[in-house]
Design an enzyme around this catalytic site. Sequence first.
Site, short mmCIF file in Angstrom:
data_model
loop_
_atom_site.label_atom_id
_atom_site.label_comp_id
_atom_site.label_asym_id
_atom_site.label_seq_id
_atom_site.Cartn_x
_atom_site.Cartn_y
_atom_site.Cartn_z
N HIS A 123 10.71 1.97 -15.82
CA HIS A 123 10.50 3.32 -15.25
C HIS A 123 9.31 3.34 -14.28
CE1 HIS A 123 13.12 4.71 -18.59
NE2 HIS A 123 12.41 3.84 -19.30
N SER A 157 -0.20 0.10 13.63
CA SER A 157 0.16 1.44 14.08
C SER A 157 -0.56 1.70 15.40
CB SER A 157 -0.28 2.46 13.04
OG SER A 157 -0.44 3.73 13.65
N LYS A 204 -4.01 0.56 9.95
CA LYS A 204 -2.71 0.27 9.33
C LYS A 204 -2.23 -1.16 9.53
CE LYS A 204 -0.23 2.66 7.49
NZ LYS A 204 0.73 3.67 7.96
N GLU A 257 10.57 -3.59 4.85
CA GLU A 257 11.15 -2.26 5.09
C GLU A 257 12.45 -2.35 5.89
OE1 GLU A 257 8.01 1.07 5.85
OE2 GLU A 257 7.20 -0.81 6.60
#
Length: 465
Positions: free
Chosen positions: A160, A281, A287, A294
């Site tokens: 979980h 970024s 970043k 992804e």
Amino acid sequence: MSNKTNQQWGGRFNEPTDAFVARFTASVEFDQRMYRQDIQGSVAHATMLTEAGVLTVAERDMIIQGLSEISTDIEEGRFEWSIELEDVHMNIEAALTAKIGITGKKLHTGRSRNDQVATDIRLYLRDEIDLILLEITRLQEGLLGLAHQEADTIMPGFTHLQTAQPVTFGHHLMAWFEMLSRDYDRFVDTRKRVNIMPLGAAALAGTTYPIQRDITCKLLGFDAPAENSLDAVSDRDFGIEFCAASSLLLMHMTRMSEELVLWTSAQFNFINLPDRFCTGSSIMPQKKNPDVPELVRGKSGRVYGHLFSLLTLMKSQPLAYNKDNQEDKEPLFDTIDTVKGCLRAYADMVPALESRKDYMREAALRGFSTATDLADYLVRQGMPFRDAHEVVGKSVAYGIETGKDLGEMTLAELKQFSGTIAEDVFDVLTLEGSVAARNHIGGTAPDQVRAAVTRGQEKLGARAQ
Ligand code: ARG
């Protein structure tokens, strides 16, 4: 015959094809990537026709020579593909006739584009499956190397997404290895059904020429000729199966991706992805984004989509060939490209992953990850498991209240919950004690991870044979 109609099949037509319809029905823009397989199939077909006494040796040699020149023309960018000639098959056949004259027109004896295209796709897919298998193995090799290196590294294991029990990072990586082993086997299995030869089925019913399918079959490296001509030209279930195997592979890769995305975040900070696999970024200078995982996660969408395109394409098609089947190519080709791209990125990236052992350990120390070990300890002392569960539950509640993990409590504190708890409890409350105790095949103990890596190496070694 009016020379305004199609040169390949225009005999019965009185007007040329509408210009838009010609473009709409053409497939050459995407099926030209099967030119090698198309030529390979034609060479085998011409060779067989000669054995069968349908073509002379001289005719065969002219055909093979012509096809070989066409192959070079295509490879060197000299070949002019034409929409009017619809597809890769008719483009190559027309070019052959232009090169060698009337003999070129004999190549299509005893064959149809229907069995030709089904043969080409199978040859193409077979070659691509072989490349995919190599890439899965390369990724698995990377995982084995990393798992060996990380056999003793402790991290929290989750259920979980809540801290459950400590595990070793090597064990976690070997879970990925197992998923990929099943994916590998699925592609191997799919390949068996891909590697069956439609050639000889002709348009749908077979041919009146004395063809010898065992010869073409052998020349092209197929396992067997297809048993039924109607089935051979029409079904694309092998392509659907390929997309299903690809979907499962991508599904597994999305799970790996999701974990890498989580683990590279500041909140987890479990691993470092080398800069060459990340981008920055344009607005936030701090970043460093895990783009590769992804993107792989995102690319699963198109592969699942292609599986559904092909299932829908095939659904309710009456026997035998229908033009619907021309729509099989783009989904298949894009699936191949996507799977190969994702595997390549991962096989390059995985060996470069760096674990942050201190953060992993710190996280495992939080969250009462050795609670089950305390319960097992009480059970070994003779307490029924349900009662032990209750005792540990109370200790955890106390820990939440006081901000202490189980391993940080004193013996006196622990004794409040059960008088039988003794000094040796600290052996099981440590992270090392906890993982080392799960010492059986499939368990997380470092020795078991090393043994699993050895078995994995044997498995990959057997593939190379
Ligand atoms: N381009 C066609 C395809 O991809 C080749 C087969 C065409 N056959 C036919 N009878 N029109 O399916």
